[in-house]
Scaffold this motif. Structure first.
Motif, PDB file in Angstrom:
ATOM      1  N   ILE A   1       0.826  -1.266   0.088  1.00 52.73           N
ATOM      2  CA  ILE A   1       0.024  -0.053  -0.087  1.00 52.73           C
ATOM      3  C   ILE A   1       0.818   1.165  -0.021  1.00 52.73           C
ATOM      4  CG2 ILE A   1      -1.768   1.219   1.258  1.00 52.73           C
ATOM      5  CD1 ILE A   1      -2.980  -1.269   0.036  1.00 52.73           C
ATOM      6  N   ALA A   2       2.002   1.206   0.694  1.00 48.67           N
ATOM      7  CA  ALA A   2       2.616   2.444   0.863  1.00 48.67           C
ATOM      8  C   ALA A   2       3.477   2.642  -0.531  1.00 48.67           C
ATOM      9  CB  ALA A   2       3.914   2.066   2.130  1.00 48.67           C
ATOM     10  N   LYS A   3       4.040   1.735  -1.020  1.00 55.60           N
ATOM     11  CA  LYS A   3       4.706   2.106  -2.474  1.00 55.60           C
ATOM     12  C   LYS A   3       3.649   2.248  -3.451  1.00 55.60           C
ATOM     13  CE  LYS A   3       8.581  -1.060  -1.513  1.00 55.60           C
ATOM     14  NZ  LYS A   3       9.133  -2.455  -1.915  1.00 55.60           N
ATOM     15  N   TYR A   4       2.522   1.815  -3.394  1.00 52.81           N
ATOM     16  CA  TYR A   4       1.307   2.160  -4.297  1.00 52.81           C
ATOM     17  C   TYR A   4       0.858   3.844  -4.082  1.00 52.81           C
ATOM     18  CZ  TYR A   4      -3.269   3.560  -6.044  1.00 52.81           C
ATOM     19  OH  TYR A   4      -4.227   3.891  -6.886  1.00 52.81           O
ATOM     20  N   LEU A   5       0.822   3.924  -2.758  1.00 52.29           N
ATOM     21  CA  LEU A   5       0.398   5.330  -2.564  1.00 52.29           C
ATOM     22  C   LEU A   5       1.753   6.495  -2.803  1.00 52.29           C
ATOM     23  CD1 LEU A   5      -1.150   5.173   0.755  1.00 52.29           C
ATOM     24  CD2 LEU A   5      -2.335   5.900  -1.096  1.00 52.29           C
ATOM     25  N   ARG A   6       2.869   6.100  -2.803  1.00 52.77           N
ATOM     26  CA  ARG A   6       4.036   6.926  -3.288  1.00 52.77           C
ATOM     27  C   ARG A   6       3.892   7.073  -4.728  1.00 52.77           C
ATOM     28  NH1 ARG A   6      10.325   6.722  -0.866  1.00 52.77           N
ATOM     29  NH2 ARG A   6       9.259   8.276   0.555  1.00 52.77           N
ATOM     30  N   SER A   7       3.559   6.275  -5.454  1.00 51.54           N
ATOM     31  CA  SER A   7       3.592   6.062  -6.875  1.00 51.54           C
ATOM     32  C   SER A   7       2.249   6.890  -7.644  1.00 51.54           C
ATOM     33  CB  SER A   7       3.711   4.746  -7.735  1.00 51.54           C
ATOM     34  OG  SER A   7       2.204   4.198  -7.318  1.00 51.54           O
ATOM     35  N   HIS A   8       1.363   7.280  -6.548  1.00 54.28           N
ATOM     36  CA  HIS A   8       0.146   7.897  -7.070  1.00 54.28           C
ATOM     37  C   HIS A   8       0.450   9.452  -7.325  1.00 54.28           C
ATOM     38  CE1 HIS A   8      -4.128   9.035  -7.367  1.00 54.28           C
ATOM     39  NE2 HIS A   8      -4.428   7.791  -7.124  1.00 54.28           N
ATOM     40  N   PRO A   9      -0.064   9.694  -8.638  1.00 56.27           N
ATOM     41  CA  PRO A   9      -0.099  11.024  -9.004  1.00 56.27           C
ATOM     42  C   PRO A   9      -0.642  12.308  -8.222  1.00 56.27           C
ATOM     43  CG  PRO A   9      -1.395   9.955 -10.586  1.00 56.27           C
ATOM     44  CD  PRO A   9      -0.864   8.989  -9.596  1.00 56.27           C
TER      45      PRO A   9
ATOM     46  N   PHE B   1      -0.690   9.727   4.800  1.00 55.31           N
ATOM     47  CA  PHE B   1      -0.239  10.435   3.615  1.00 55.31           C
ATOM     48  C   PHE B   1      -1.114  11.618   3.478  1.00 55.31           C
ATOM     49  CE2 PHE B   1      -3.887   7.680   2.582  1.00 55.31           C
ATOM     50  CZ  PHE B   1      -4.798   8.390   1.687  1.00 55.31           C
ATOM     51  N   VAL B   2      -0.617  12.381   2.722  1.00 55.08           N
ATOM     52  CA  VAL B   2      -1.170  13.799   2.586  1.00 55.08           C
ATOM     53  C   VAL B   2      -1.327  13.857   0.865  1.00 55.08           C
ATOM     54  CG1 VAL B   2      -0.866  16.411   2.524  1.00 55.08           C
ATOM     55  CG2 VAL B   2      -0.240  14.813   4.453  1.00 55.08           C
ATOM     56  N   LEU B   3      -2.447  14.354   0.611  1.00 52.67           N
ATOM     57  CA  LEU B   3      -2.617  14.569  -1.010  1.00 52.67           C
ATOM     58  C   LEU B   3      -2.027  15.794  -1.493  1.00 52.67           C
ATOM     59  CD1 LEU B   3      -6.577  13.867  -0.806  1.00 52.67           C
ATOM     60  CD2 LEU B   3      -4.720  12.240  -2.105  1.00 52.67           C
ATOM     61  N   LYS B   4      -1.476  15.870  -2.929  1.00 51.86           N
ATOM     62  CA  LYS B   4      -1.071  17.134  -3.350  1.00 51.86           C
ATOM     63  C   LYS B   4      -2.072  18.308  -3.106  1.00 51.86           C
ATOM     64  CE  LYS B   4       2.199  14.935  -6.400  1.00 51.86           C
ATOM     65  NZ  LYS B   4       2.488  14.677  -7.924  1.00 51.86           N
TER      66      LYS B   4
ATOM     67  N   GLU C   1      -7.204  -1.298  -5.180  1.00 49.96           N
ATOM     68  CA  GLU C   1      -8.165  -0.966  -6.000  1.00 49.96           C
ATOM     69  C   GLU C   1      -9.224  -0.009  -5.206  1.00 49.96           C
ATOM     70  OE1 GLU C   1      -8.901  -1.498  -9.071  1.00 49.96           O
ATOM     71  OE2 GLU C   1      -6.968  -2.241  -9.135  1.00 49.96           O
ATOM     72  N   ASP C   2      -9.292  -0.377  -3.831  1.00 47.60           N
ATOM     73  CA  ASP C   2     -10.415   0.489  -3.062  1.00 47.60           C
ATOM     74  C   ASP C   2      -9.836   2.094  -2.918  1.00 47.60           C
ATOM     75  OD1 ASP C   2     -12.533   1.120  -1.554  1.00 47.60           O
ATOM     76  OD2 ASP C   2     -11.346   0.775   0.416  1.00 47.60           O
ATOM     77  N   LEU C   3      -8.468   1.998  -2.549  1.00 48.16           N
ATOM     78  CA  LEU C   3      -7.753   3.323  -2.494  1.00 48.16           C
ATOM     79  C   LEU C   3      -7.797   4.056  -3.970  1.00 48.16           C
ATOM     80  CD1 LEU C   3      -4.747   2.568  -0.357  1.00 48.16           C
ATOM     81  CD2 LEU C   3      -6.741   3.982   0.507  1.00 48.16           C
ATOM     82  N   LYS C   4      -7.476   3.314  -4.971  1.00 51.05           N
ATOM     83  CA  LYS C   4      -7.562   3.784  -6.291  1.00 51.05           C
ATOM     84  C   LYS C   4      -8.899   4.657  -6.632  1.00 51.05           C
ATOM     85  CE  LYS C   4      -5.404   1.366  -9.237  1.00 51.05           C
ATOM     86  NZ  LYS C   4      -4.908   0.252 -10.348  1.00 51.05           N
ATOM     87  N   GLN C   5      -9.919   3.841  -6.237  1.00 52.07           N
ATOM     88  CA  GLN C   5     -11.330   4.547  -6.787  1.00 52.07           C
ATOM     89  C   GLN C   5     -11.514   5.477  -5.992  1.00 52.07           C
ATOM     90  OE1 GLN C   5     -14.548   4.263  -5.045  1.00 52.07           O
ATOM     91  NE2 GLN C   5     -13.426   3.276  -3.337  1.00 52.07           N
ATOM     92  N   ALA C   6     -11.026   5.664  -4.537  1.00 51.51           N
ATOM     93  CA  ALA C   6     -11.199   6.728  -3.736  1.00 51.51           C
ATOM     94  C   ALA C   6     -10.651   7.895  -3.983  1.00 51.51           C
ATOM     95  CB  ALA C   6     -10.987   6.118  -2.458  1.00 51.51           C
ATOM     96  N   ILE C   7      -9.264   7.843  -4.454  1.00 53.78           N
ATOM     97  CA  ILE C   7      -8.566   8.923  -4.675  1.00 53.78           C
ATOM     98  C   ILE C   7      -8.794   9.674  -5.987  1.00 53.78           C
ATOM     99  CG2 ILE C   7      -6.156   9.536  -4.929  1.00 53.78           C
ATOM    100  CD1 ILE C   7      -5.156   7.596  -2.906  1.00 53.78           C
ATOM    101  N   GLY C   8      -9.209   8.437  -6.930  1.00 55.97           N
ATOM    102  CA  GLY C   8      -9.558   9.212  -8.238  1.00 55.97           C
ATOM    103  C   GLY C   8      -8.356   9.199  -9.017  1.00 55.97           C
TER     104      GLY C   8
END
Length: 384
Positions: A264-272, A304-307, A377-384
Motif C-alpha cells: 500500500i505504501a509503495k502504491y500511494l507513493r507512486s500515485h500522481p 499520507f497527504v494529498l497534493k 483498488e479501493d484506494l484507487k477508486q477513492a482517490i480518483g
C-alpha cells in the motif's frame, strides 16, 4: 511457560499459558467470578477478590511479560488506564519529557488531568535523542516515548533515550502500541516500562478494550500493582481472554500487516495525486537506520497527504472508500481509514498539531490483512 529461549512464534502461542488444572482444558477458561471462597479467614488458593486477582488475568499477564521479554506485566481496563497508572508513580512537582508527536488521548490525560495536580509535561521532538538532555532538570522523573509515533510515524532511538535517562536516574516509558511485541521489544533496548493499548494489535479483532504495562524491576511492579488494585481500573476476565486469544495469532497477523503495508505504501507513493507518504519502511524515512536496528518489520500503519492539501479533497477520500472503514482505532484484521485532526488527535490544539507537522488534511491508514490488491483498488477508486 515463560521460557525466553523460544522463538517469537512459539512464545506467542504458549507463553504464560498452562492447561486448566481442574479439567485439562488447553485454552485458559474465563473465570467469571467476583470473589473466591476461603478455607479460613485469610487462607485461600491465591485468589480472594477479582479486583485484586483473577486467574484469566494472571494468565494474560504472564503471557504479556514473556512476549515483551519482561519479568512482570499488569493488565488494565484500557490503554489510557494503563497510562494513568504509570503517571500515578509521580508526585506534584515532578516533570515528564514527552515526544511531541503522540496519541491525542495521551496528550489529553497529561494536559487536562495530571497537569492540574502539578505534574509538568514538556512536549519536545525526539528524532535526535541527544537533544533531549537539554530539557532535563532536577525535577525530571520520566521520559515518555512513542515509536513509531501516532500519526506521523516518527522514529525514536529507544537505546539512546534510555541511556540518557539512566545517566540522570530517570525512568523511560515506551508506548509500543504501533509496533507490537512481535516487531519491537523496548525493554531489550533499555526502557524501564512498556505500555500498550492492547485494544489494537494485541487483541487484533476490534472487539476488546484493554491496556498492559510490562516492567522488569520488582519494586516498580510492586508500586504499579498497588495502584492497579487500589484504583481499580482492571479489565474483566472475558476481556483478558479475548486478548489472550489475540496474542496467539499476533505473529501471523503482523506478518500480513507488514506485507500489505509495504504494498500500500509503495502504491500511494507512486500515485500522481499523493504528495507525501509516511511509512517507516522507506529507505529515506527519517531515522530509517534506527528502524532497522530496533524493529523486526515495518508494520501496517501509513499516513499520507494529498497534493491537493485541503480538507475537501481529504474528505472525499475518507467518505468514498469501501473496504477501508472510516473509524477510530487501529490494529484490527480489517483495514481502517481515519482523519487524525478531527478524530484520534482532536484533543490537541490545532496550532500544536500544525507546529508538530500534523496538517488538517493528513489521512491515516491502519492496513488490515485483506488481499492487498483489493485494498489498492479501493484506494484507487477513492482517490480518483
Amino acid at each position: 511457560m515463560n521460557n525466553n529461549s523460544y522463538k517469537a512464534a512459539t512464545k506467542l502461542i504458549h507463553a504464560g499459558v498452562e492447561p486448566d488444572p481442574s479439567t485439562g482444558a488447553i485454552m485458559t477458561p474465563i473465570y467469571q467470578t467476583s470473589t473466591y471462597v476461603q478455607e479460613a479467614p485469610g487462607v485461600h488458593k491465591g485468589y480472594e477478590y477479582a479486583r485484586t486477582q483473577n486467574p484469566t488475568r494472571t494468565a494474560l499477564q504472564q503471557a504479556m511479560a514473556a512476549i515483551e521479554n519482561g519479568k512482570h506485566a499488569l493488565s488494565f481496563g484500557s490503554g489510557l488506564a494503563a497510562t494513568d497508572a504509570i503517571i500515578r508513580l509521580l508526585v506534584p512537582g515532578d516533570e515528564v519529557i514527552v515526544s511531541n508527536d503522540l496519541y491525542g488521548g495521551t496528550y489529553r490525560i497529561f494536559t487536562k488531568v495530571f497537569a492540574v495536580y502539578g505534574i509538568k509535561f514538556h512536549f519536545v521532538p525526539m528524532d535526535d535523542a541527544a537533544s533531549i538532555e537539554q530539557y532535563i532538570n532536577a525535577n525530571t522523573k520520566m521520559i515518555w516515548v512513542e515509536t513509531p509515533t501516532n500519526p506521523l510515524l516518527n522514529i525514536i532511538d529507544i537505546e539512546a533515550v534510555s541511556a540518557i535517562a539512566k545517566k540522570h536516574g530517570i525512568k523511560t516509558v515506551v508506548d509500543n502500541t504501533f509496533a507490537s511485541p512481535y516487531l519491537q521489544n523496548p525493554l531489550d533496548w533499555g526502557a524501564d516500562i512498556v505500555v500498550h493499548s492492547a485494544t489494537k494489535y494485541l487483541g487484533g479483532h476490534s472487539d476488546v478494550v484493554h491496556g498492559v504495562v510490562v516492567v522488569n524491576e520488582d519494586a516498580l511492579e510492586e508500586k504499579l500493582r498497588f495502584i492497579q488494585n487500589s484504583c481499580g481500573a482492571v479489565p474483566g476476565p472475558h476481556d483478558c481472554w479475548l486478548v489472550l486469544r489475540g496474542i496467539k495469532t499476533l505473529h501471523v497477523r503482523m506478518d500480513r500487516h507488514c506485507e500489505n503495508g509495504e504494498k500500500i505504501a509503495k502504491y500511494l507513493r507512486s500515485h500522481p495525486k499523493v504528495d507525501r507518504v509516511l511509512w517507516v519502511g522507506f529507505e529515506d524515512h527519517p531515522n530509517h537506520a534506527i528502524v532497522k536496528k530496533q524493529m523486526r518489520g515495518f508494520g501496517g500503519m501509513i499516513s499520507f497527504v494529498l497534493k491537493e492539501d485541503n480538507m475537501e479533497a481529504a474528505t472525499n477520500v475518507l467518505k468514498n472508500t469501501k473496504l477501508f472503514a472510516l473509524a477510530e482505532s487501529l490494529g484490527g484484521v480489517e483495514s481502517l481509514i481515519g482523519h487524525p485532526a478531527s478524530m484520534t488527535h482532536g484533543s490537541i490544539p490545532r496550532e500544536e498539531r500544525i507546529k508538530n507537522g500534523l496538517p488538517d488534511s493528513l489521512i491515516r491508514l491502519s492496513v488490515g490483512i485483506e488481499d492487498a490488491d483489493d485494498l489498492i483498488e479501493d484506494l484507487k477508486q477513492a482517490i480518483g
